[in-house]
Write a protein that holds these residues in place. Structure first.
Motif, PDB file in Angstrom:
ATOM      1  N   ARG A  64     -11.984  14.389  -6.745  1.00  0.00           N
ATOM      2  CA  ARG A  64     -11.659  13.187  -6.150  1.00  0.00           C
ATOM      3  C   ARG A  64     -12.335  11.909  -6.712  1.00  0.00           C
ATOM      4  NH1 ARG A  64     -13.494   9.507  -2.220  1.00  0.00           N
ATOM      5  NH2 ARG A  64     -11.861   8.542  -1.036  1.00  0.00           N
ATOM      6  N   SER A 106      -8.786   2.084  -3.842  1.00  0.00           N
ATOM      7  CA  SER A 106      -7.844   3.022  -4.366  1.00  0.00           C
ATOM      8  C   SER A 106      -8.449   4.540  -4.619  1.00  0.00           C
ATOM      9  CB  SER A 106      -7.473   2.628  -5.826  1.00  0.00           C
ATOM     10  OG  SER A 106      -6.500   3.652  -6.416  1.00  0.00           O
ATOM     11  N   SER A 107      -7.888   5.524  -4.269  1.00  0.00           N
ATOM     12  CA  SER A 107      -8.504   6.893  -4.584  1.00  0.00           C
ATOM     13  C   SER A 107      -7.315   7.765  -5.048  1.00  0.00           C
ATOM     14  CB  SER A 107      -9.197   7.505  -3.311  1.00  0.00           C
ATOM     15  OG  SER A 107      -8.208   7.652  -2.200  1.00  0.00           O
ATOM     16  N   TRP A 108      -7.691   9.021  -5.620  1.00  0.00           N
ATOM     17  CA  TRP A 108      -7.106   9.934  -6.283  1.00  0.00           C
ATOM     18  C   TRP A 108      -7.682  11.342  -5.863  1.00  0.00           C
ATOM     19  CZ3 TRP A 108      -8.507  13.853  -9.685  1.00  0.00           C
ATOM     20  CH2 TRP A 108      -7.426  14.762  -9.915  1.00  0.00           C
ATOM     21  N   ARG A 109      -6.952  12.331  -5.219  1.00  0.00           N
ATOM     22  CA  ARG A 109      -7.491  13.687  -4.771  1.00  0.00           C
ATOM     23  C   ARG A 109      -6.529  14.777  -5.359  1.00  0.00           C
ATOM     24  NH1 ARG A 109      -7.502  12.716  -0.017  1.00  0.00           N
ATOM     25  NH2 ARG A 109      -6.054  14.014   0.859  1.00  0.00           N
ATOM     26  N   GLU A 132      -4.453   0.940  -0.981  1.00  0.00           N
ATOM     27  CA  GLU A 132      -4.441  -0.136  -0.154  1.00  0.00           C
ATOM     28  C   GLU A 132      -3.511  -1.245  -0.936  1.00  0.00           C
ATOM     29  OE1 GLU A 132      -5.234   0.515   3.093  1.00  0.00           O
ATOM     30  OE2 GLU A 132      -5.910   2.118   2.351  1.00  0.00           O
ATOM     31  N   THR A 175       1.750  11.889  -2.210  1.00  0.00           N
ATOM     32  CA  THR A 175       1.302  12.609  -3.404  1.00  0.00           C
ATOM     33  C   THR A 175       2.397  12.447  -4.596  1.00  0.00           C
ATOM     34  OG1 THR A 175       0.501  14.555  -2.019  1.00  0.00           O
ATOM     35  CG2 THR A 175       1.583  15.289  -4.253  1.00  0.00           C
ATOM     36  N   ARG A 219      -2.853  13.601  -4.946  1.00  0.00           N
ATOM     37  CA  ARG A 219      -2.788  12.512  -3.724  1.00  0.00           C
ATOM     38  C   ARG A 219      -3.317  11.176  -3.964  1.00  0.00           C
ATOM     39  NH1 ARG A 219      -0.634  11.658   1.555  1.00  0.00           N
ATOM     40  NH2 ARG A 219      -1.996   9.825   2.483  1.00  0.00           N
ATOM     41  N   TRP A 220      -2.574  10.344  -3.830  1.00  0.00           N
ATOM     42  CA  TRP A 220      -2.987   8.747  -4.059  1.00  0.00           C
ATOM     43  C   TRP A 220      -2.841   8.152  -2.749  1.00  0.00           C
ATOM     44  CZ3 TRP A 220      -4.743   6.716  -8.612  1.00  0.00           C
ATOM     45  CH2 TRP A 220      -4.446   7.520  -9.783  1.00  0.00           C
ATOM     46  N   ASP A 221      -4.126   7.309  -2.423  1.00  0.00           N
ATOM     47  CA  ASP A 221      -4.266   6.585  -1.363  1.00  0.00           C
ATOM     48  C   ASP A 221      -4.553   5.225  -1.935  1.00  0.00           C
ATOM     49  OD1 ASP A 221      -3.981   8.184   1.301  1.00  0.00           O
ATOM     50  OD2 ASP A 221      -5.326   9.439  -0.207  1.00  0.00           O
ATOM     51  N   GLU A 228       0.927  -1.272   0.045  1.00  0.00           N
ATOM     52  CA  GLU A 228      -0.006  -0.150   0.089  1.00  0.00           C
ATOM     53  C   GLU A 228       0.906   1.236   0.059  1.00  0.00           C
ATOM     54  OE1 GLU A 228      -1.750   1.331   3.923  1.00  0.00           O
ATOM     55  OE2 GLU A 228      -1.325  -0.778   4.373  1.00  0.00           O
ATOM     56  N   HIS A 242       0.600   5.747   0.354  1.00  0.00           N
ATOM     57  CA  HIS A 242      -0.243   7.076   0.700  1.00  0.00           C
ATOM     58  C   HIS A 242       0.619   8.246   0.659  1.00  0.00           C
ATOM     59  CE1 HIS A 242      -3.452   4.332   2.375  1.00  0.00           C
ATOM     60  NE2 HIS A 242      -2.367   3.816   2.864  1.00  0.00           N
TER      61      HIS A 242
END
Length: 299
Positions: free
Chosen positions: A77, A69-72, A101, A50, A97-99, A46, A48
């Motif tokens: 978002r 998975s997410s991008w902001r 798992e 930028t 920003r990426w998060d 995983e 988390h």
């Protein structure tokens, strides 16, 4: 997500991505036409962080168990789950920003914009192509091309190199058709299936009762659908059958438990819903390519 991209700036993509991962991209040595680079299929944990704007477009697909998975970027978002048959597309110069798992398995293509524009010239009729950012977007065609590229690129012979170059041209065409803001071709129909909250409810139930037999009727009842319609809607939403999804969750959990050396493998099998060590070992090997015992030894 359509963004204004600065095509004159950006970090080296493999280097920038490697800085935020626990393992660097598994780059293939050969540099292809236009500076295109490929990776083999590889896994990482995983992250988390930028990610800065990069000097090439990045296209990736996924294998194995699904992860969030997410991008902001500012007020923008997007969020989805990494699943086989889907791709993530990061246009050149796009930061955020990426998060994500983990662990996940992926393969990447680092595609210079000049290569894309050259390949897309016939479809674009001289117009500049702007790609649209995607996260875990269902695109079986692109995903399959990426999988073939990751396999062929490792061979390094003349026939494989020719195949790879032609496959990249095909990938560029698909990116223009399905992931371009130019509207050159009719957009694909939106994916239909369970809503995100319904997938999360079913997934939470699977995790809670993982050690027990879980029937399709139970899962369908959670979202007020018949068994038949549930199976169809679930596959449309996730790219996997309910059984495949549950198996992926069980194997992911078993990997975590195998990291605890004092826990017997027989107990792990029961904890993730397998009645015998042999059925657990068979399922584990099918997903990971090794037995639970071999996996534990490799930790």
């Amino acid at each position: 997500m359509t963004l204004s991209i600065d095509h004159t700036a950006g970090r080296d993509a493999p280097g920038a991505i490697g800085e935020i991962l626990d393992r660097p991209p598994a780059l293939v040595n050969e540099v292809l036409r236009g500076g295109t680079r490929l990776t083999q299929r590889w896994g990482h944990g995983e992250f988390h962080a930028t990610l800065p704007g990069m000097a090439t477009h990045v296209v990736m697909t996924y294998y194995g168990a699904a992860q969030d998975s997410s991008w902001r970027q500012g007020s923008r978002r997007m969020a989805a789950r990494t699943r086989p048959g889907s791709i993530t597309l990061i246009p050149e110069g796009q930061d955020g920003r990426w998060d994500v798992e983990g662990p996940i398995e992926v393969s990447h293509v680092y595609l210079p914009d000049d290569r894309l524009q050259s390949s897309a010239d016939v479809l674009a009729k001289g117009r500049r192509i702007e790609l649209v950012g995607r996260i875990c977007f269902e695109d079986m065609a692109s995903s399959r091309i990426l999988e073939l590229l990751s396999h062929e690129a490792a061979h390094g012979d003349v026939s494989s190199s020719l195949f790879v170059e032609q496959a990249i041209e095909l990938l560029c065409t698909q990116l223009v058709r399905a992931h371009s803001s130019q509207g050159l071709l009719e957009a694909p129909a939106p994916r239909r299936g369970l809503a995100d909250w319904q997938v999360k409810r079913v997934t939470a139930y699977m995790r809670e009762f993982m050690d027990q037999e879980i029937r399709l009727d139970e899962l369908a009842k959670l979202v007020n659908l018949s068994r038949f319609h549930f199976c169809t809607a679930f596959r449309l939403a996730t790219g996997q059958t309910p059984h495949e999804w549950l198996t992926a969750l069980r194997i992911t959990r078993s990997r975590e438990l195998l990291a605890e050396p004092e826990m017997p493998i027989t107990s792990i099998a029961l904890a993730v819903g397998y009645q015998t060590p042999s059925s657990f070992a068979s399922s584990f090997r099918k997903v990971t390519g090794m037995t639970p015992t071999a996996y534990r030894r490799a930790l």
